[in-house]
Design a protein around this motif. Sequence first.
Motif, PDB file in Angstrom:
ATOM      1  N   PRO A   1       0.820  -1.222   0.000  1.00  0.00           N
ATOM      2  CA  PRO A   1       0.000   0.000   0.000  1.00  0.00           C
ATOM      3  C   PRO A   1       0.848   1.264   0.000  1.00  0.00           C
ATOM      4  O   PRO A   1       0.496   2.259  -0.655  1.00  0.00           O
ATOM      5  CB  PRO A   1      -0.813  -0.140   1.295  1.00  0.00           C
ATOM      6  N   GLU A   2       1.969   1.237   0.737  1.00  0.00           N
ATOM      7  CA  GLU A   2       2.847   2.410   0.789  1.00  0.00           C
ATOM      8  C   GLU A   2       3.435   2.716  -0.583  1.00  0.00           C
ATOM      9  O   GLU A   2       3.500   3.888  -1.005  1.00  0.00           O
ATOM     10  CB  GLU A   2       3.982   2.168   1.798  1.00  0.00           C
ATOM     11  N   GLN A   3       3.871   1.692  -1.295  1.00  0.00           N
ATOM     12  CA  GLN A   3       4.470   1.897  -2.615  1.00  0.00           C
ATOM     13  C   GLN A   3       3.441   2.448  -3.603  1.00  0.00           C
ATOM     14  O   GLN A   3       3.740   3.353  -4.384  1.00  0.00           O
ATOM     15  CB  GLN A   3       5.072   0.587  -3.131  1.00  0.00           C
ATOM     16  N   LEU A   4       2.234   1.889  -3.585  1.00  0.00           N
ATOM     17  CA  LEU A   4       1.192   2.393  -4.480  1.00  0.00           C
ATOM     18  C   LEU A   4       0.839   3.832  -4.128  1.00  0.00           C
ATOM     19  O   LEU A   4       0.643   4.672  -5.021  1.00  0.00           O
ATOM     20  CB  LEU A   4      -0.049   1.503  -4.410  1.00  0.00           C
ATOM     21  N   ALA A   5       0.761   4.133  -2.838  1.00  0.00           N
ATOM     22  CA  ALA A   5       0.446   5.499  -2.410  1.00  0.00           C
ATOM     23  C   ALA A   5       1.481   6.485  -2.914  1.00  0.00           C
ATOM     24  O   ALA A   5       1.144   7.559  -3.434  1.00  0.00           O
ATOM     25  CB  ALA A   5       0.348   5.544  -0.877  1.00  0.00           C
ATOM     26  N   ASN A   6       2.755   6.129  -2.787  1.00  0.00           N
ATOM     27  CA  ASN A   6       3.825   7.023  -3.241  1.00  0.00           C
ATOM     28  C   ASN A   6       3.752   7.265  -4.738  1.00  0.00           C
ATOM     29  O   ASN A   6       3.919   8.394  -5.218  1.00  0.00           O
ATOM     30  CB  ASN A   6       5.189   6.442  -2.871  1.00  0.00           C
ATOM     31  N   LYS A   7       3.487   6.197  -5.508  1.00  0.00           N
ATOM     32  CA  LYS A   7       3.411   6.337  -6.962  1.00  0.00           C
ATOM     33  C   LYS A   7       2.185   7.148  -7.390  1.00  0.00           C
ATOM     34  O   LYS A   7       2.233   7.892  -8.374  1.00  0.00           O
ATOM     35  CB  LYS A   7       3.365   4.950  -7.616  1.00  0.00           C
ATOM     36  N   ALA A   8       1.089   6.985  -6.628  1.00  0.00           N
ATOM     37  CA  ALA A   8      -0.160   7.667  -6.988  1.00  0.00           C
ATOM     38  C   ALA A   8      -0.236   9.084  -6.436  1.00  0.00           C
ATOM     39  O   ALA A   8      -1.145   9.839  -6.792  1.00  0.00           O
ATOM     40  CB  ALA A   8      -1.353   6.852  -6.500  1.00  0.00           C
ATOM     41  N   GLY A   9       0.685   9.441  -5.545  1.00  0.00           N
ATOM     42  CA  GLY A   9       0.672  10.777  -4.970  1.00  0.00           C
ATOM     43  C   GLY A   9      -0.422  10.979  -3.951  1.00  0.00           C
ATOM     44  O   GLY A   9      -0.958  12.087  -3.790  1.00  0.00           O
TER      45      GLY A   9
ATOM     46  N   PRO B   1     -15.061   5.578  -1.289  1.00  0.00           N
ATOM     47  CA  PRO B   1     -14.925   6.096  -2.660  1.00  0.00           C
ATOM     48  C   PRO B   1     -13.656   6.910  -2.874  1.00  0.00           C
ATOM     49  O   PRO B   1     -13.115   7.508  -1.946  1.00  0.00           O
ATOM     50  CB  PRO B   1     -16.182   6.971  -2.826  1.00  0.00           C
ATOM     51  N   ALA B   2     -13.197   6.915  -4.115  1.00  0.00           N
ATOM     52  CA  ALA B   2     -12.052   7.728  -4.535  1.00  0.00           C
ATOM     53  C   ALA B   2     -12.483   8.580  -5.715  1.00  0.00           C
ATOM     54  O   ALA B   2     -13.406   8.225  -6.456  1.00  0.00           O
ATOM     55  CB  ALA B   2     -10.884   6.824  -4.926  1.00  0.00           C
ATOM     56  N   LYS B   3     -11.800   9.700  -5.905  1.00  0.00           N
ATOM     57  CA  LYS B   3     -12.090  10.549  -7.056  1.00  0.00           C
ATOM     58  C   LYS B   3     -11.732   9.816  -8.341  1.00  0.00           C
ATOM     59  O   LYS B   3     -10.808   9.003  -8.372  1.00  0.00           O
ATOM     60  CB  LYS B   3     -11.299  11.848  -6.955  1.00  0.00           C
ATOM     61  N   ILE B   4     -12.446  10.133  -9.400  1.00  0.00           N
ATOM     62  CA  ILE B   4     -12.250   9.419 -10.652  1.00  0.00           C
ATOM     63  C   ILE B   4     -10.845   9.636 -11.194  1.00  0.00           C
ATOM     64  O   ILE B   4     -10.234   8.697 -11.750  1.00  0.00           O
ATOM     65  CB  ILE B   4     -13.306   9.835 -11.705  1.00  0.00           C
ATOM     66  N   ASP B   5     -10.274  10.857 -11.021  1.00  0.00           N
ATOM     67  CA  ASP B   5      -8.923  11.067 -11.530  1.00  0.00           C
ATOM     68  C   ASP B   5      -7.897  10.240 -10.761  1.00  0.00           C
ATOM     69  O   ASP B   5      -6.889   9.781 -11.320  1.00  0.00           O
ATOM     70  CB  ASP B   5      -8.550  12.548 -11.513  1.00  0.00           C
ATOM     71  N   THR B   6      -8.173  10.003  -9.464  1.00  0.00           N
ATOM     72  CA  THR B   6      -7.295   9.136  -8.669  1.00  0.00           C
ATOM     73  C   THR B   6      -7.403   7.696  -9.148  1.00  0.00           C
ATOM     74  O   THR B   6      -6.389   6.993  -9.264  1.00  0.00           O
ATOM     75  CB  THR B   6      -7.661   9.224  -7.178  1.00  0.00           C
TER      76      THR B   6
ATOM     77  N   ALA C   1      -5.321   2.925 -11.777  1.00  0.00           N
ATOM     78  CA  ALA C   1      -5.488   1.891 -12.812  1.00  0.00           C
ATOM     79  C   ALA C   1      -4.271   1.857 -13.720  1.00  0.00           C
ATOM     80  O   ALA C   1      -3.776   0.776 -14.071  1.00  0.00           O
ATOM     81  CB  ALA C   1      -6.758   2.157 -13.613  1.00  0.00           C
ATOM     82  N   ASP C   2      -3.774   3.027 -14.094  1.00  0.00           N
ATOM     83  CA  ASP C   2      -2.599   3.095 -14.958  1.00  0.00           C
ATOM     84  C   ASP C   2      -1.377   2.504 -14.264  1.00  0.00           C
ATOM     85  O   ASP C   2      -0.604   1.756 -14.865  1.00  0.00           O
ATOM     86  CB  ASP C   2      -2.339   4.548 -15.351  1.00  0.00           C
ATOM     87  N   LEU C   3      -1.208   2.817 -12.979  1.00  0.00           N
ATOM     88  CA  LEU C   3      -0.069   2.290 -12.226  1.00  0.00           C
ATOM     89  C   LEU C   3      -0.138   0.771 -12.067  1.00  0.00           C
ATOM     90  O   LEU C   3       0.892   0.095 -12.028  1.00  0.00           O
ATOM     91  CB  LEU C   3      -0.015   2.943 -10.838  1.00  0.00           C
ATOM     92  N   LEU C   4      -1.355   0.245 -11.982  1.00  0.00           N
ATOM     93  CA  LEU C   4      -1.535  -1.197 -11.805  1.00  0.00           C
ATOM     94  C   LEU C   4      -1.626  -1.928 -13.140  1.00  0.00           C
ATOM     95  O   LEU C   4      -1.829  -3.150 -13.174  1.00  0.00           O
ATOM     96  CB  LEU C   4      -2.784  -1.465 -10.967  1.00  0.00           C
TER      97      LEU C   4
END
Length: 299
Positions: free
Chosen positions: A25-33, A47-52, A57-60
């Motif tokens: 989770p930490e690594q994904l958080a860092n990449k996603a900002g 829920p998350a914002k659509i831009d997030t 999705a792109d990172l994964l």
Amino acid sequence: MDQSISIEEIGERMKAFRLGAGLTPEQLANKAGVSRAAIYRYESGQPAKIDTLVKIADLLDVSLPTLLGAGVEYIASAVSFFERMRQLEENVDQISVLFGPVSYLLTTDLYDEYLPQVLKESIPDNVERRDQALRDVDTLIDILTARKTNYRKRAPSIISLISAAELNQFLRVGFVGAHNPPDVDLGRRREIARIEIENMVRILRDHPIGVQLGVVVDSMPGASLQIFRQANRMSVAVSPFRLGAFANVRLGVATISAAPDATQLYKTMTSQLWARSLKGEHAARFIEQNVLTRAQPPA
């Protein structure tokens, strides 16, 4: 049939694809900002914002529709696929299985004892990023253990179709991850395969509540599949991944769909296979006479 997009299921898919990408989770958080806490919130069903979601999705390396569950989920990671299986099985009422050579949920504890080594044997020495592939096996074993624990706790009804041809191969080559793996007692591995097949025979004779087995003696579909049913909802998972002899947890693309046309087609196919399959004492005797007493080890 309910096809609405569930916020909670978006979080489940996010977790599955994150595990498949080998990210914490930490690594994904860092990449996603975003913060680590945000990733935990999203995966827990908030829920998350659509831009997030687009960025995640792109990172994964999945499409946004796949992350949202809008249509067919395409899954190229065995870790992600079996995590989605675990998630779908958490609340189902009935599971229909075509997973060879035997359904993992019905295997013995001995099978679990040898499965990690079998899966690691299936990974070639010269494969790219082999260290990561071996770590993925450890993650996968944790997921499979959680699946079986949940199944034994909840005991949803299960209908499992077994291929007689696959049972023959399983007993002949043994519970191995590759052809003649080095430093492996093949006799012991064939003994383990026999124990699992004998366990299937016991289930056929004992008729445990909620478990139905059918032995198919003609052709079976090339891909494995599983149908999940819960109240007015049904999903189908089709997979190239396998856990038995010559396991495959590296290559292929699995799909999961709740589309009525897909689920109805697979339901019809499994119903036809079930109607033609051998059951109960008839099936038990067939396995004993045509698998257990006839199998010969490879030359």
